[in-house]
Design an enzyme around this catalytic site. Structure first.
Site, PDB file in Angstrom:
ATOM      1  N   HIS A  19       1.039  -1.409  -0.264  1.00 11.22           N
ATOM      2  CA  HIS A  19       0.468  -0.459   0.249  1.00 11.22           C
ATOM      3  C   HIS A  19       0.948   0.697  -0.234  1.00 11.22           C
ATOM      4  CE1 HIS A  19      -2.289  -2.980   2.788  1.00 11.22           C
ATOM      5  NE2 HIS A  19      -2.377  -3.222   1.195  1.00 11.22           N
ATOM      6  N   ASP A 116      -5.907   5.319   0.236  1.00 11.07           N
ATOM      7  CA  ASP A 116      -6.109   3.772  -0.873  1.00 11.07           C
ATOM      8  C   ASP A 116      -7.693   2.899   0.018  1.00 11.07           C
ATOM      9  OD1 ASP A 116      -5.834   2.341   1.683  1.00 11.07           O
ATOM     10  OD2 ASP A 116      -3.657   2.451   1.908  1.00 11.07           O
ATOM     11  N   GLN A 356      14.043  -5.388  -4.053  1.00  8.93           N
ATOM     12  CA  GLN A 356      13.845  -6.245  -4.777  1.00  8.93           C
ATOM     13  C   GLN A 356      14.087  -5.368  -6.309  1.00  8.93           C
ATOM     14  OE1 GLN A 356      10.509  -7.859  -4.110  1.00  8.93           O
ATOM     15  NE2 GLN A 356       9.526  -7.225  -6.100  1.00  8.93           N
ATOM     16  N   HIS A 371       4.883 -14.089  -5.280  1.00  5.82           N
ATOM     17  CA  HIS A 371       3.449 -14.445  -5.213  1.00  5.82           C
ATOM     18  C   HIS A 371       2.781 -13.820  -5.852  1.00  5.82           C
ATOM     19  CE1 HIS A 371       4.542 -10.088  -4.128  1.00  5.82           C
ATOM     20  NE2 HIS A 371       3.867  -9.981  -3.146  1.00  5.82           N
ATOM     21  N   SER A 376       4.687  -6.374  -7.112  1.00  5.60           N
ATOM     22  CA  SER A 376       5.585  -6.724  -7.417  1.00  5.60           C
ATOM     23  C   SER A 376       5.911  -7.579  -8.709  1.00  5.60           C
ATOM     24  CB  SER A 376       6.176  -8.294  -6.533  1.00  5.60           C
ATOM     25  OG  SER A 376       6.535  -8.169  -5.235  1.00  5.60           O
ATOM     26  N   GLU A 379       6.453  -4.748 -11.402  1.00  9.01           N
ATOM     27  CA  GLU A 379       8.207  -4.385 -11.089  1.00  9.01           C
ATOM     28  C   GLU A 379       9.310  -5.349 -11.735  1.00  9.01           C
ATOM     29  OE1 GLU A 379       7.943  -3.004  -6.134  1.00  9.01           O
ATOM     30  OE2 GLU A 379       9.155  -4.431  -7.091  1.00  9.01           O
ATOM     31  N   ALA A 394      -4.463 -12.504  -0.013  1.00 12.05           N
ATOM     32  CA  ALA A 394      -5.481 -11.272  -0.635  1.00 12.05           C
ATOM     33  C   ALA A 394      -6.100 -11.698  -2.434  1.00 12.05           C
ATOM     34  CB  ALA A 394      -4.339  -9.904  -0.495  1.00 12.05           C
ATOM     35  N   GLU A 395      -5.495 -10.878  -2.964  1.00 15.23           N
ATOM     36  CA  GLU A 395      -6.234 -11.027  -4.396  1.00 15.23           C
ATOM     37  C   GLU A 395      -5.477 -11.795  -5.313  1.00 15.23           C
ATOM     38  OE1 GLU A 395      -2.836  -7.910  -5.203  1.00 15.23           O
ATOM     39  OE2 GLU A 395      -4.336  -8.217  -3.380  1.00 15.23           O
ATOM     40  N   GLN A 396      -4.612 -12.310  -4.810  1.00 19.86           N
ATOM     41  CA  GLN A 396      -3.107 -12.953  -5.702  1.00 19.86           C
ATOM     42  C   GLN A 396      -3.381 -14.057  -6.642  1.00 19.86           C
ATOM     43  OE1 GLN A 396      -0.285 -14.209  -2.688  1.00 19.86           O
ATOM     44  NE2 GLN A 396       0.458 -11.394  -1.912  1.00 19.86           N
TER      45      GLN A 396
END
Length: 480
Positions: A19, A116, A356, A371, A376, A379, A394-396
Site C-alpha cells: 500500500h 487507498d 527488489q 506471490h 511485485s 516491478e 489477498a487478491e493474488q
C-alpha cells in the site's frame, strides 16, 4: 509578480509495503510531472523494518512530505484470530481522528485527499472539509471490478462463493473462477467479509478512482467501470475511473552492503540466467513447502537468488506486520540437509527482505518466482522479467489467473499453491519454463510477451501516453 504556490494534495496510506510504495510513487508523479505539492499520511505498523527503510529513503523528503501516523492500539477491538484484512480496516477506522486533525490544521486546506481502499472511511472527511476525495487502487482494474460489484454478488449468490459450480459473472469483465476470489470472500460468515463489503460500498463514494494499471493492458475492464459501462450501469456508479499506472518504485540509490555483494555476484552471471524468488513483504511458506521449493530450485539446475524467511504453517500472510525484523541464519535449519553447501556458487540466500527493484533490473535476472502481489508484478513486467505465479493470499490468486491465462505474462503450477503443496518437480518445470536455457532452442512466448508489455508500460507513462494523460486530467481537475 508573486508566483502561485502549487496546489496541495494529501495522500493516505494504510500499513504494508504493497500500500505504502504505490501511494508514495503516485505522490512523486503528481509532484514531478504535474506541478502539485504532496503530503503522504502513512499509517504504519511500527514493526516492519522494511516499512521504515522506505519512509527513511533519502530521496523522498526532497519530493514530498511524509507524516508517519503510528498505528492506534486496536487490541480490544480485534480478536487474536482476526485476519490481516480485518486488522487493517479497524486500524484505518481508528486512525480517523488523527487523520482529521492533520487535515483540518493544514493551512490552507489541501485541494484533494487521495485514500487507498482501506482508508475508504476517510472519504467522509473530504466531504466534511469540502475537498475532492479520490480512491487510489494499487491493484488492477479486474480486481477493482470484483470489489465494487461484490455487493451485487452478495445478493445474487446463495452459499459460499467457493462452492459455486460456475464462474462468477462480472459484467463486462472476464468471469472469475470461485477458487480465485479474494480472501475476505472465502468465508461469508467471517468478520473480514463484512469489512470487505463496507469497502466495496465505500470506494464508489469518492469523486473518482485511480487504478494502478494502464489502458492498453486492461481496456475491457476499465471500460466496464466507466460511465456507460456494464458495471457502472449496474451500480449507478457515475464517477471517472483513471488508469494511471504502472506506478513502481525506482531502484534505490543507497544500497546495503549485502545488496552490493549480491549485485556483484549477479554481475558475474550470464544474461537472464538467474531466477529471483520472493513472496513479498508479508508472505510465508509452510515448512514442507519451503523444503519442496529448495529441492525444486536445486532440481532445476538454474542459478537463483531466494529471499527466505522462517516458515509458518497454515498462515500465509504471517509476516505482514513484522517484515524485516529477523536476523542471522535462522532459516537454514528449515532447508534440506546439505542444500546450502550443494548450491554454493549456484544460488544466494537473502535473509527476510531484499532491495527488489535493484535485483529485478539487473540483466542477469531471467525469471521471478513471485506471490503475484500487484506491486511485485508491475516491478517484474516493467523490467521485462517473466513470472512463475505462486499466489498466497489477498487478491493474488486472481492476479495469477490474469497473468497466466489472460495476459500471457506468467506460467503457473497445475495445482493451486494455496490448496496443495507444490512439489519439487513442478517447481523445477516452472523455473525451466521461464529460464529455458540454451538446450531449448524454442522461442519463449512468455518472455516475448513480457518484453512487449514492458514497452507498452513505458509508453503509457511517457509524456503523451495514456497514463500520463490520465494523471494530467486528474491534476487539472484538482487545480480547477
Amino acid at each position: 509578480m508573486e508566483l502561485q504556490k502549487p496546489t496541495h494534495v494529501v495522500l493516505l496510506s494504510s500499513p504494508g509495503l504493497g500500500h505504502l510504495i504505490p501511494v508514495i510513487e503516485l505522490a512523486k508523479h503528481l509532484v514531478l510531472h504535474h506541478n502539485l505539492k504532496a503530503t503522504v499520511l502513512a499509517v504504519t505498523s511500527q514493526t516492519s523494518l522494511a516499512e521504515k527503510q522506505i519512509l527513511n529513503s533519502s530521496l523522498i523528503p526532497s519530493i514530498c512530505h511524509i507524516i508517519d501516523i503510528p498505528s492506534p492500539d486496536i487490541t480490544n477491538l480485534v480478536h487474536k484470530n482476526d485476519s490481516v484484512f480485518t486488522r487493517l480496516c479497524v486500524l484505518m477506522r481508528e486512525a480517523k481522528p488523527a487523520i482529521k486533525s492533520i487535515l483540518s490544521k493544514t493551512t490552507p486546506l489541501p485541494s484533494a485527499l487521495i485514500v487507498d481502499p482501506f482508508g475508504h472511511e476517510s472519504i467522509t472527511l473530504g466531504r466534511e472539509l469540502n475537498i475532492l476525495t479520490y480512491t487510489f487502487v494499487a491493484t488492477h482494474a479486474w480486481a477493482l471490478a470484483l470489489v465494487v460489484y461484490s455487493p451485487v454478488l452478495d445478493e445474487q449468490i446463495e452459499g459460499e462463493y467457493v462452492h459455486q459450480k460456475e464462474p462468477l459473472q462480472i459484467p463486462g469483465c472476464s468471469p472469475l473462477r470461485p477458487e480465485d476470489v479474494f480472501d475476505p470472500m472465502l468465508n461469508r460468515k467471517d468478520r473480514q467479509y463484512e469489512e470487505y463489503l463496507k469497502m466495496a460500498k465505500g470506494i464508489p463514494q469518492s469523486d473518482a478512482v485511480l487504478v494502478n494499471t494502464w489502458e492498453e493492458l486492461q481496456h475491457k475492464s476499465l471500460e466496464s467501470l466507466r460511465e456507460g459501462g456494464l458495471i457502472s450501469e449496474a451500480l449507478n456508479m457515475k464517477i471517472p475511473v483513471y488508469a494511471v499506472g504502472p506506478l513502481v518504485r525506482e531502484p534505490e540509490l543507497e544500497t546495503s552492503e549485502s545488496t552490493r555483494s549480491l549485485l556483484t555476484w549477479l554481475d558475474e552471471q550470464p544474461s537472464e540466467s538467474v531466477v529471483y524468488v520472493s513472496f513479498g513483504s508479508g508472505g510465508t511458506l509452510s515448512r514442507e513447502q519451503m523444503r519442496e521449493l529448495a529441492w525444486g530450485l536445486e532440481l532445476s539446475e538454474r542459478r537463483f537468488v531466494w529471499v527466505v524467511r522462517e516458515p509458518v504453517d497454515k498462515i500465509v500472510d504471517a509476516a505482514f506486520f513484522t517484515t524485516g525484523n529477523n536476523e542471522g541464519d535462522a532459516v537454514a535449519k528449515y532447508l534440506p540437509e546439505g542444500f546450502v553447501s550443494r548450491t554454493r556458487g549456484l544460488g544466494l540466500l537473502v535473509q527476510e527482505w531484499a532491495q527488489q527493484m535493484n535485483i529485478l533490473r539487473h540483466g542477469s535476472i531471467g525469471g521471478f518466482v513471485s506471490h503475484c502481489g500487484w506491486g511485485s508484478t508491475l516491478e517484474s513486467v516493467t523490467n521485462g522479467v517473466p513470472l512463475a505465479a505462486w499466489p498466497l493470499y489477498a487478491e493474488q490468486r486472481m492476479n495469477a489467473t490474469l497473468l497466466a491465462e489472460e495476459l500471457g505474462l506468467a506460467v503457473r503450477p497445475i495445482e493451486l499453491s494455496t490448496k496443495k503443496v507444490v512439489r519439487r518437480e513442478e517447481i523445477a518445470r516452472m523455473v525451466k519454463e521461464v529460464i529455458p536455457g540454451d538446450e531449448s532452442g524454442k522461442p519463449n512466448r512468455v518472455r516475448e510477451r513480457v518484453k512487449e508489455m514492458q514497452q507498452s508500460a513505458l509508453n503509457a507513462l511517457s509524456e503523451g501516453g495514456s497514463s500520463y494523460a490520465a494523471l494530467s486530467q486528474v491534476a487539472k481537475t484538482i487545480v480547477e
